[in-house]
Design a protein around this motif. Structure first.
Motif, PDB file in Angstrom:
ATOM      1  N   PHE A  16       0.804  -1.227   0.000  1.00 59.69           N
ATOM      2  CA  PHE A  16       0.000   0.000   0.000  1.00 59.69           C
ATOM      3  C   PHE A  16       0.835   1.274   0.000  1.00 59.69           C
ATOM      4  CE2 PHE A  16      -2.484  -3.287   2.274  1.00 59.69           C
ATOM      5  CZ  PHE A  16      -3.549  -3.401   1.381  1.00 59.69           C
ATOM      6  N   GLY A  17       2.138   1.158   0.290  1.00 61.85           N
ATOM      7  CA  GLY A  17       2.984   2.339   0.391  1.00 61.85           C
ATOM      8  C   GLY A  17       2.983   3.230  -0.832  1.00 61.85           C
ATOM      9  N   PRO A  18       3.184   2.669  -2.028  1.00 61.44           N
ATOM     10  CA  PRO A  18       3.206   3.542  -3.219  1.00 61.44           C
ATOM     11  C   PRO A  18       1.914   4.303  -3.462  1.00 61.44           C
ATOM     12  CG  PRO A  18       4.210   1.421  -3.704  1.00 61.44           C
ATOM     13  CD  PRO A  18       3.607   1.302  -2.336  1.00 61.44           C
ATOM     14  N   PHE A  19       0.790   3.784  -2.955  1.00 55.36           N
ATOM     15  CA  PHE A  19      -0.483   4.483  -3.153  1.00 55.36           C
ATOM     16  C   PHE A  19      -0.620   5.694  -2.226  1.00 55.36           C
ATOM     17  CE2 PHE A  19      -1.365   0.041  -4.384  1.00 55.36           C
ATOM     18  CZ  PHE A  19      -1.734   0.246  -5.702  1.00 55.36           C
ATOM     19  N   VAL A  20       0.085   5.674  -1.108  1.00 56.07           N
ATOM     20  CA  VAL A  20      -0.014   6.784  -0.151  1.00 56.07           C
ATOM     21  C   VAL A  20       1.249   7.634  -0.144  1.00 56.07           C
ATOM     22  CG1 VAL A  20      -1.621   5.505   1.303  1.00 56.07           C
ATOM     23  CG2 VAL A  20       0.830   5.339   1.753  1.00 56.07           C
ATOM     24  N   ALA A  21       2.188   7.313  -1.024  1.00 50.57           N
ATOM     25  CA  ALA A  21       3.421   8.108  -1.086  1.00 50.57           C
ATOM     26  C   ALA A  21       3.092   9.558  -1.443  1.00 50.57           C
ATOM     27  CB  ALA A  21       4.380   7.519  -2.119  1.00 50.57           C
ATOM     28  N   PRO A  22       3.681  10.504  -0.750  1.00 45.81           N
ATOM     29  CA  PRO A  22       3.311  11.912  -0.971  1.00 45.81           C
ATOM     30  C   PRO A  22       3.814  12.509  -2.274  1.00 45.81           C
ATOM     31  CG  PRO A  22       5.063  11.744   0.653  1.00 45.81           C
ATOM     32  CD  PRO A  22       4.621  10.340   0.368  1.00 45.81           C
ATOM     33  N   ALA A  23       4.771  11.856  -2.955  1.00 48.45           N
ATOM     34  CA  ALA A  23       5.333  12.459  -4.171  1.00 48.45           C
ATOM     35  C   ALA A  23       5.889  11.369  -5.079  1.00 48.45           C
ATOM     36  CB  ALA A  23       6.439  13.451  -3.809  1.00 48.45           C
ATOM     37  N   ASP A  24       6.251  11.777  -6.269  1.00 59.19           N
ATOM     38  CA  ASP A  24       6.922  10.893  -7.205  1.00 59.19           C
ATOM     39  C   ASP A  24       8.318  10.594  -6.660  1.00 59.19           C
ATOM     40  OD1 ASP A  24       8.228   9.640  -9.281  1.00 59.19           O
ATOM     41  OD2 ASP A  24       7.595  11.051 -10.822  1.00 59.19           O
ATOM     42  N   PRO A  25       8.677   9.307  -6.506  1.00 56.65           N
ATOM     43  CA  PRO A  25       9.976   9.002  -5.890  1.00 56.65           C
ATOM     44  C   PRO A  25      11.174   9.440  -6.717  1.00 56.65           C
ATOM     45  CG  PRO A  25       8.978   7.018  -6.792  1.00 56.65           C
ATOM     46  CD  PRO A  25       7.940   8.092  -6.881  1.00 56.65           C
ATOM     47  N   ASP A  26      10.980   9.699  -8.003  1.00 58.51           N
ATOM     48  CA  ASP A  26      12.096  10.082  -8.878  1.00 58.51           C
ATOM     49  C   ASP A  26      12.156  11.587  -9.145  1.00 58.51           C
ATOM     50  OD1 ASP A  26      12.730   7.361  -9.118  1.00 58.51           O
ATOM     51  OD2 ASP A  26      11.377   7.114 -10.825  1.00 58.51           O
ATOM     52  N   HIS A  27      11.174  12.330  -8.642  1.00 53.78           N
ATOM     53  CA  HIS A  27      11.145  13.772  -8.905  1.00 53.78           C
ATOM     54  C   HIS A  27      12.139  14.494  -7.997  1.00 53.78           C
ATOM     55  CE1 HIS A  27       9.547  17.618 -10.194  1.00 53.78           C
ATOM     56  NE2 HIS A  27       9.472  17.994  -8.928  1.00 53.78           N
TER      57      HIS A  27
END
Length: 266
Positions: A16-27
């Motif tokens: 579920f982590g990627p769905f609640v991640a606050p931002a794009d991990p590569d930005h």
């Protein structure tokens, strides 16, 4: 139970982590780096701060968990399937087939894993996570094969197997219906510990630059990227390191619990 709680926590984070991640991990955020080039400290919109390139640390941790655990679980499934098949066939049929398969196990155990990983990394330009999963799975099944072989040799001499053979049941049917269900217990236990070992190996390979290529985030690559900032921003090493330790510790505890629960002497 403690191990199970840790495993549930890290699996929930990976799923579920990627769905609640606050931002794009590569930005790469302009405000993620200070004027002197050091990562932004935790606070404000970046709960855990930024990494060495100004990317949101929390987002990379959540996405990295899916990649690390996904690779470890996939590689373990491959290793369990190979080890269980080789071990049961060798232990049940014996003879020249047993000798041949055990010699294969000896050859696989003699292969230097790190040297093979370096070779694959040089031969395959920017190897994908699929290549890493297959490499980990193909080189991790030998211990499971030996344990399964020993257990199969014990089960094949039991009365119910002899009775099935006397009734005219085919060898492959006996193997699938009577032998295999009785050797899956040790395989499950070893498979659980294999997940922990595979996570460590994947993290070590990524830390050495032999794992998943950038910009894909894994806990190992996060350690690799943060090694130059250990003195200025030790939190960048602490976060993924703690998650790796918690995951390995949890799976090892679950393996110990399953071993006790599946012990026929209890």
């Amino acid at each position: 139970m403690v191990g199970l709680a840790l495993v549930v926590f890290v699996l929930s984070t990976a799923i579920f982590g990627p769905f609640v991640a606050p931002a794009d991990p590569d930005h790469q955020f302009a405000e993620g780096l200070l004027e002197d080039g050091t990562p932004r400290a935790p606070g404000g919109a970046m709960v855990l701060g930024a990494d060495t390139l100004g990317r949101d640390e929390l987002s990379r941790l959540l996405h990295g968990g899916r990649a690390s655990l996904g690779a470890a679980l996939s590689a373990t499934i491959i290793a369990v399937l190979i080890g269980l098949s080789v071990g049961t066939i060798a232990g049940y049929f014996g003879g020249w087939l047993d000798s041949l398969l055990m010699q294969l196990v000896d050859v696989m155990q003699s292969l230097p894993f790190l040297l093979i990983a370096i070779t694959v990394n040089r031969v395959v330009n920017s190897p994908s996570i699929v290549v890493l999963v297959v490499l980990l799975g193909v080189l991790s099944w030998t211990t499971l094969a030996r344990v399964t072989r020993t257990k199969t040799m014990q089960v094949r001499e039991l009365e119910f197997v002899q009775a099935a053979r006397a009734l005219g049941m085919g060898e492959w049917r006996i193997l699938a219906r009577h032998v295999l269900p009785n050797v899956t217990g040790p395989a499950i236990v070893i498979g659980t510990t294999l997940v922990a070992n595979t996570i460590l190996v994947e993290s070590a390979m990524s830390f050495l630059g032999l794992g998943v290529p950038a910009p894909t985030s894994t806990w190992g690559t996060m350690l690799h990227d943060a090694q130059d900032m250990m003195s200025l921003a030790p939190r960048l090493v602490l976060y993924p390191g703690l998650l790796i330790v918690a995951t390995v510790f949890g799976f090892n505890l679950v393996g110990e619990g399953l071993r006790d629960a599946l012990d026929p002497k209890d």
